[in-house]
Design a protein around this motif. Structure first.
Motif, PDB file in Angstrom:
ATOM      1  N   ILE A  26       0.856  -1.183   0.000  1.00  0.00           N
ATOM      2  CA  ILE A  26       0.000   0.000   0.000  1.00  0.00           C
ATOM      3  C   ILE A  26       0.885   1.224   0.000  1.00  0.00           C
ATOM      4  N   CYS A  27       0.583   2.139  -0.910  1.00  0.00           N
ATOM      5  CA  CYS A  27       1.293   3.410  -1.014  1.00  0.00           C
ATOM      6  C   CYS A  27       0.283   4.543  -0.890  1.00  0.00           C
ATOM      7  N   GLY A  28       0.774   5.713  -0.547  1.00  0.00           N
ATOM      8  CA  GLY A  28      -0.069   6.895  -0.468  1.00  0.00           C
ATOM      9  C   GLY A  28       0.409   7.806   0.639  1.00  0.00           C
ATOM     10  N   SER A  29      -0.192   8.959   0.697  1.00  0.00           N
ATOM     11  CA  SER A  29       0.124   9.924   1.734  1.00  0.00           C
ATOM     12  C   SER A  29      -0.296   9.382   3.087  1.00  0.00           C
ATOM     13  N   THR A  30       0.532   9.620   4.107  1.00  0.00           N
ATOM     14  CA  THR A  30       0.182   9.148   5.438  1.00  0.00           C
ATOM     15  C   THR A  30      -1.018   9.903   6.008  1.00  0.00           C
ATOM     16  N   ARG A  31      -1.478  10.944   5.331  1.00  0.00           N
ATOM     17  CA  ARG A  31      -2.727  11.584   5.776  1.00  0.00           C
ATOM     18  C   ARG A  31      -3.907  10.625   5.602  1.00  0.00           C
ATOM     19  N   PHE A  32      -3.684   9.550   4.818  1.00  0.00           N
ATOM     20  CA  PHE A  32      -4.721   8.551   4.570  1.00  0.00           C
ATOM     21  C   PHE A  32      -4.486   7.263   5.364  1.00  0.00           C
ATOM     22  N   MET A  33      -3.871   7.363   6.547  1.00  0.00           N
ATOM     23  CA  MET A  33      -3.574   6.158   7.343  1.00  0.00           C
ATOM     24  C   MET A  33      -4.843   5.368   7.677  1.00  0.00           C
ATOM     25  N   THR A  34      -5.930   6.053   7.978  1.00  0.00           N
ATOM     26  CA  THR A  34      -7.186   5.347   8.276  1.00  0.00           C
ATOM     27  C   THR A  34      -7.638   4.553   7.065  1.00  0.00           C
ATOM     28  N   VAL A  68      16.593  16.800  12.963  1.00  0.00           N
ATOM     29  CA  VAL A  68      17.723  16.189  12.255  1.00  0.00           C
ATOM     30  C   VAL A  68      17.532  14.674  12.178  1.00  0.00           C
ATOM     31  N   GLU A  69      17.177  14.074  13.306  1.00  0.00           N
ATOM     32  CA  GLU A  69      16.932  12.633  13.316  1.00  0.00           C
ATOM     33  C   GLU A  69      15.717  12.275  12.466  1.00  0.00           C
ATOM     34  N   ALA A  70      14.718  13.146  12.460  1.00  0.00           N
ATOM     35  CA  ALA A  70      13.509  12.900  11.662  1.00  0.00           C
ATOM     36  C   ALA A  70      13.842  12.866  10.174  1.00  0.00           C
ATOM     37  N   GLU A  71      14.703  13.746   9.725  1.00  0.00           N
ATOM     38  CA  GLU A  71      15.073  13.763   8.306  1.00  0.00           C
ATOM     39  C   GLU A  71      15.832  12.494   7.935  1.00  0.00           C
ATOM     40  N   ALA A  72      16.742  12.051   8.793  1.00  0.00           N
ATOM     41  CA  ALA A  72      17.476  10.809   8.535  1.00  0.00           C
ATOM     42  C   ALA A  72      16.527   9.614   8.539  1.00  0.00           C
ATOM     43  N   LEU A  73      15.573   9.616   9.454  1.00  0.00           N
ATOM     44  CA  LEU A  73      14.590   8.539   9.502  1.00  0.00           C
ATOM     45  C   LEU A  73      13.750   8.512   8.239  1.00  0.00           C
ATOM     46  N   LYS A  74      13.347   9.680   7.755  1.00  0.00           N
ATOM     47  CA  LYS A  74      12.536   9.737   6.536  1.00  0.00           C
ATOM     48  C   LYS A  74      13.275   9.111   5.364  1.00  0.00           C
ATOM     49  N   VAL A  75      14.571   9.374   5.247  1.00  0.00           N
ATOM     50  CA  VAL A  75      15.372   8.771   4.175  1.00  0.00           C
ATOM     51  C   VAL A  75      15.382   7.256   4.314  1.00  0.00           C
ATOM     52  N   ARG A  76      15.578   6.758   5.543  1.00  0.00           N
ATOM     53  CA  ARG A  76      15.589   5.309   5.773  1.00  0.00           C
ATOM     54  C   ARG A  76      14.223   4.688   5.478  1.00  0.00           C
ATOM     55  N   LEU A  77      13.159   5.375   5.878  1.00  0.00           N
ATOM     56  CA  LEU A  77      11.814   4.851   5.617  1.00  0.00           C
ATOM     57  C   LEU A  77      11.501   4.843   4.123  1.00  0.00           C
ATOM     58  N   ASP A  78      11.956   5.856   3.394  1.00  0.00           N
ATOM     59  CA  ASP A  78      11.759   5.871   1.936  1.00  0.00           C
ATOM     60  C   ASP A  78      12.480   4.694   1.289  1.00  0.00           C
ATOM     61  N   ASP A  79      13.699   4.416   1.727  1.00  0.00           N
ATOM     62  CA  ASP A  79      14.443   3.266   1.212  1.00  0.00           C
ATOM     63  C   ASP A  79      13.720   1.961   1.548  1.00  0.00           C
ATOM     64  N   LEU A  80      13.217   1.862   2.767  1.00  0.00           N
ATOM     65  CA  LEU A  80      12.488   0.669   3.190  1.00  0.00           C
ATOM     66  C   LEU A  80      11.220   0.489   2.367  1.00  0.00           C
ATOM     67  N   ARG A 103       3.928   9.892  -6.018  1.00  0.00           N
ATOM     68  CA  ARG A 103       4.156   9.894  -7.473  1.00  0.00           C
ATOM     69  C   ARG A 103       5.475   9.189  -7.795  1.00  0.00           C
ATOM     70  N   ALA A 104       6.511   9.444  -6.998  1.00  0.00           N
ATOM     71  CA  ALA A 104       7.804   8.781  -7.213  1.00  0.00           C
ATOM     72  C   ALA A 104       7.686   7.272  -6.968  1.00  0.00           C
ATOM     73  N   GLU A 105       6.899   6.866  -5.972  1.00  0.00           N
ATOM     74  CA  GLU A 105       6.695   5.437  -5.707  1.00  0.00           C
ATOM     75  C   GLU A 105       5.968   4.758  -6.871  1.00  0.00           C
ATOM     76  N   ILE A 106       4.970   5.444  -7.431  1.00  0.00           N
ATOM     77  CA  ILE A 106       4.233   4.907  -8.581  1.00  0.00           C
ATOM     78  C   ILE A 106       5.172   4.738  -9.766  1.00  0.00           C
ATOM     79  N   THR A 107       5.975   5.756 -10.029  1.00  0.00           N
ATOM     80  CA  THR A 107       6.934   5.698 -11.129  1.00  0.00           C
ATOM     81  C   THR A 107       7.921   4.552 -10.915  1.00  0.00           C
ATOM     82  N   TYR A 108       8.410   4.406  -9.685  1.00  0.00           N
ATOM     83  CA  TYR A 108       9.347   3.330  -9.365  1.00  0.00           C
ATOM     84  C   TYR A 108       8.703   1.966  -9.582  1.00  0.00           C
TER      85      TYR A 108
END
Length: 128
Positions: A26-34, A68-80, A103-108
């Motif tokens: 499942i992909c999408g904006s986390t605003r749609f977690m529900t 700072v930690e949040a930005e590093a985490l976001k990169v790791r989560l994107d890779d995951l 959009r990048a996930e769809i393209t990938y």
């Protein structure tokens, strides 16, 4: 390093040998977690293995309270999440909005030949 195409063939063979049901990410904006949780329930009921985002970084949490930690985490989560896309047999995009990350996930996913479904087909960036 081996060719990723070879890895896809090996993954497909391994899934067949293990008799695994289809895997949907499942992909999408986390605003749609529900909505993602509802899609998870419906996909699971349909007999699919579901993987999806587990972290909603828009909601407060100690793991991403430091910027700072949040930005590093976001990169790791994107890779995951890209690894989840590689693992999956298909992608389900949830929600009525497609941002840059989705959009990048769809393209990938499409670059890997993964089928992509939408809960809101009108947001498909490849449909005019």
């Amino acid at each position: 390093m081996s060719d990723p195409g070879d890895q896809r063939v090996d993954m497909r063979s391994a899934k067949q040998l293990l008799a695994l049901p289809p895997i949907v990410v499942i992909c999408g904006s986390t605003r749609f977690m529900t909505e993602m949780n509802e899609a998870d329930l419906r996909e699971t009921e349909a007999g699919r293995i579901v993987v999806k985002p587990a972290c909603d970084m828009k909601s407060p949490h100690e793991l991403w309270s430091d910027p700072v930690e949040a930005e590093a985490l976001k990169v790791r989560l994107d890779d995951l999440h890209r690894a989840k896309i590689r693992l999956a047999d298909e992608v389900l995009v949830v929600g009525g909005y497609i941002g840059d990350s989705t959009r990048a996930e769809i393209t990938y996913a499409r670059s890997l030949g993964k089928p992509v479904r939408f809960t809101h087909p009108e947001v498909d960036p490849d449909v005019d």
